[in-house]
Design an enzyme around this catalytic site. Structure first.
Site, short mmCIF file in Angstrom:
data_model
loop_
_atom_site.label_atom_id
_atom_site.label_comp_id
_atom_site.label_asym_id
_atom_site.label_seq_id
_atom_site.Cartn_x
_atom_site.Cartn_y
_atom_site.Cartn_z
N ASP A 165 0.81 -1.22 -0.07
CA ASP A 165 -0.02 0.02 -0.07
C ASP A 165 0.83 1.28 -0.12
O ASP A 165 2.17 1.11 0.04
CB ASP A 165 -1.09 -0.09 1.09
CG ASP A 165 -0.21 -0.18 2.60
OD1 ASP A 165 0.83 -0.20 2.40
OD2 ASP A 165 -0.90 0.08 3.66
N TYR B 97 3.02 4.73 0.73
CA TYR B 97 3.61 5.34 1.97
C TYR B 97 2.62 6.08 2.70
O TYR B 97 1.75 6.73 1.91
CB TYR B 97 4.92 6.30 1.47
CG TYR B 97 5.97 5.22 0.68
CD1 TYR B 97 6.69 4.36 1.65
CD2 TYR B 97 6.53 5.53 -0.37
CE1 TYR B 97 7.61 3.52 1.03
CE2 TYR B 97 7.44 4.65 -1.13
CZ TYR B 97 7.99 3.74 -0.36
OH TYR B 97 9.17 3.04 -0.91
N PHE C 283 7.01 1.72 -4.38
CA PHE C 283 8.25 1.77 -4.04
C PHE C 283 8.64 3.44 -4.46
O PHE C 283 9.72 3.83 -3.76
CB PHE C 283 9.17 0.91 -4.48
CG PHE C 283 8.98 -0.43 -4.11
CD1 PHE C 283 9.16 -0.78 -2.82
CD2 PHE C 283 8.19 -1.34 -5.00
CE1 PHE C 283 9.13 -2.10 -2.71
CE2 PHE C 283 7.96 -2.76 -4.72
CZ PHE C 283 8.44 -3.03 -3.29
N HIS D 284 11.02 -9.67 0.04
CA HIS D 284 10.98 -8.24 -0.24
C HIS D 284 12.15 -7.49 0.12
O HIS D 284 12.92 -8.10 0.91
CB HIS D 284 9.83 -7.90 0.98
CG HIS D 284 9.12 -6.44 0.69
ND1 HIS D 284 9.71 -5.38 1.28
CD2 HIS D 284 8.09 -6.20 0.03
CE1 HIS D 284 9.23 -4.24 0.96
NE2 HIS D 284 8.05 -4.72 0.27
#
Length: 245
Positions: free
Chosen positions: A80, A82, A93, A202
């Site tokens: 989701d 930031y 990202f 991740h």
């Protein structure tokens, strides 16, 4: 309506063109479904309570604005947005210019340098990747300020599941980068004979050392695209970007 923190920008989930026309051709019906009606009502209620939501309304669908359907070559699936001030702008990202590069993106830059020799830049603004055909898609497209995951299970997952389904079924020779268990669940139904699916832990500092660092995904993407007769992705980023974007 979807509004930004100051309610000065707006973008409708109900309007005729919430997405560019090429994306509306394949996803337009989603905006008429019950889950989207309920999602719109939820967001309207959040806004009526003066809650601050990210990203700004005009940026919620930036991934689709910057990467036309016909030009998608690579998909990077995030979780989701930031949830800090000034960070999110609709690309997984990525953060706005002038914002400190988040830890996960720092690890992405480390792998990019290790894999392709591309030196890290001082910003985290990944718009140039989007323009190269990299769809940077979060699983959930909005979040409340300072409350990570606050808009999960409100309807966005149905929409982004459909995005992945459409890409999987209607396009060929795509590369899906699935970093972490969350993204890998999103890609469970991908046709791995039709597309290249690359998986790793991740890039978060909590997991990057378990296999993200050293995965060489960036070079693997370009080797595959070249093999398929497609243009490689230019993973280099501009050294400087304007803080006023």
């Amino acid at each position: 309506m979807l509004l930004d923190a100051k309610n000065s920008q707006q973008r409708s989930l109900k309007g005729k063109n919430p997405l560019p026309s090429d994306w509306m051709d394949v996803l337009g019906e989603e905006f008429l479904k019950d889950y989207m009606v309920n999602l719109r009502a939820f967001l309207a209620a959040e806004i009526s309570q003066k809650k601050i939501l990210y990203p700004h309304g005009k940026d919620i669908f930036s991934a689709f604005d910057l990467t036309p359907f016909q030009k998608v070559k690579v998909i990077i699936i995030g979780q989701d947005p930031y949830h800090g001030p000034g960070q999110a702008h609709g690309l997984s990202f990525s953060v706005r210019p002038g914002v400190r590069v988040p830890p996960s993106l720092q690890n992405i830059y480390k792998e990019l340098e290790s894999d392709l020799g591309i030196k890290p830049v001082c910003h985290g603004y990944l718009e140039s990747w989007a323009k190269e055909g990299v769809l940077m898609l979060n699983n959930v497209l909005t979040v409340e300020k300072s409350k990570a995951g606050s808009h999960q299970n409100k309807g966005w997952e149905h929409f982004t599941d459909k995005v992945v389904e459409i890409l999987n079924e209607q396009k060929e020779n795509l590369v899906f980068l699935l970093w972490g268990a969350h993204a890998q669940r999103k890609g469970e139904k991908l046709n791995r004979k039709r597309h290249l699916v690359l998986e790793s832990p991740h890039p978060s500092p909590f997991s990057a050392h378990r296999g993200f660092l050293g995965n060489k995904h960036f070079s693997k993407v370009n080797l595959y695209l070249d093999k398929m007769g497609l243009k490689k992705v230019d993973w280099s980023l501009p050294e400087h970007v304007s803080d006023h974007i």
